[in-house]
Enzyme design. Sequence first.
Site, PDB file in Angstrom:
ATOM      1  N   GLU A  64       0.878  -1.218  -0.034  1.00  0.00           N
ATOM      2  CA  GLU A  64      -0.030  -0.060  -0.031  1.00  0.00           C
ATOM      3  C   GLU A  64       0.858   1.290   0.119  1.00  0.00           C
ATOM      4  OE1 GLU A  64      -3.544   1.901   3.049  1.00  0.00           O
ATOM      5  OE2 GLU A  64      -1.603   0.981   3.731  1.00  0.00           O
TER       6      GLU A  64
ATOM      7  N   LYS B 234     -10.224  -0.293  -0.209  1.00  0.00           N
ATOM      8  CA  LYS B 234      -9.963  -0.652   0.954  1.00  0.00           C
ATOM      9  C   LYS B 234     -11.197  -0.193   1.667  1.00  0.00           C
ATOM     10  CE  LYS B 234      -6.657   0.630   4.901  1.00  0.00           C
ATOM     11  NZ  LYS B 234      -5.470   1.686   4.888  1.00  0.00           N
TER      12      LYS B 234
ATOM     13  N   CYS C 165      -3.909  -3.206   4.671  1.00  0.00           N
ATOM     14  CA  CYS C 165      -3.434  -2.683   5.907  1.00  0.00           C
ATOM     15  C   CYS C 165      -4.550  -2.823   7.069  1.00  0.00           C
ATOM     16  CB  CYS C 165      -3.015  -1.057   5.503  1.00  0.00           C
ATOM     17  SG  CYS C 165      -2.032  -0.220   7.062  1.00  0.00           S
TER      18      CYS C 165
END
Length: 257
Positions: A60, A129, A162
């Site tokens: 990322e 995300k 993440c």
Amino acid sequence: MSGLGGLNKSPNGLVIGLVQLQLPVVETPAHLQAQTEKIVSMVAKARSNMPTMDLVVFPEYALHGLSMDTNPEIMCSMDGPEVGSFQQACVDNDIWGCFSIMETNPDGNPWNTGIVVDNKGEVALYYRKLHPWVPVEPWEPGNLGIPVFDGPNGAKIALIICHDGMFPEMAHEAAYKGAEIMLRTAGYTSPIRESWRFTYQSNAFCNLMVTANVCMCGSDGIFDSMGEGMIVNFDGTIIAHGTSGRPDEIITAEVRP
């Protein structure tokens, strides 16, 4: 099971490379173009480094760095030149690639988007995300669910990004949808190191799937990312671990989903 990092690949194996990419500073369109070229060169390095590699994974923020800048001039689109360059790099090097972009959103803040491109240049996975790290990240929460795709050697693969991986439900949903391997890309800095480590091991063991995880690496003059590339087997054991913190190192291993 690492197969000498993938050098000694078995017929049913899948060799993954995790790029602990140097954390960049990207403030202008010229910076964006230069970082795109850097990522393309790293795809070529991955292929030269490990001829058996099937899938190369970038962290990322690989393209935009950690500034959280939402300047429209440096945001990307799926039909833009940056994604096009990544697609061509996968074709040129006959390799699958996982990439990160900050994607223009005409109705709000940009999305934090991950894509996987196959070795023919086609987008095999497109994910936004779901859990931006509040209050630090400005990104719009994703709206595409958690897709799973058929990757190299028929392996079923998912991608989360993440902070997504801090929620057990994310890994569980990926496994429920059939994922045998879950990729997790991140830009985390060192205060999150221990949480990062034990969540990708627990995500693997609790869902009986391989996890392949990588952060940005090095310093941009303000932030320090830790690399910490790690490939974990379905029983939670570590197959490969990037412990050196060396920017641009590629951590490799063979997995057998």
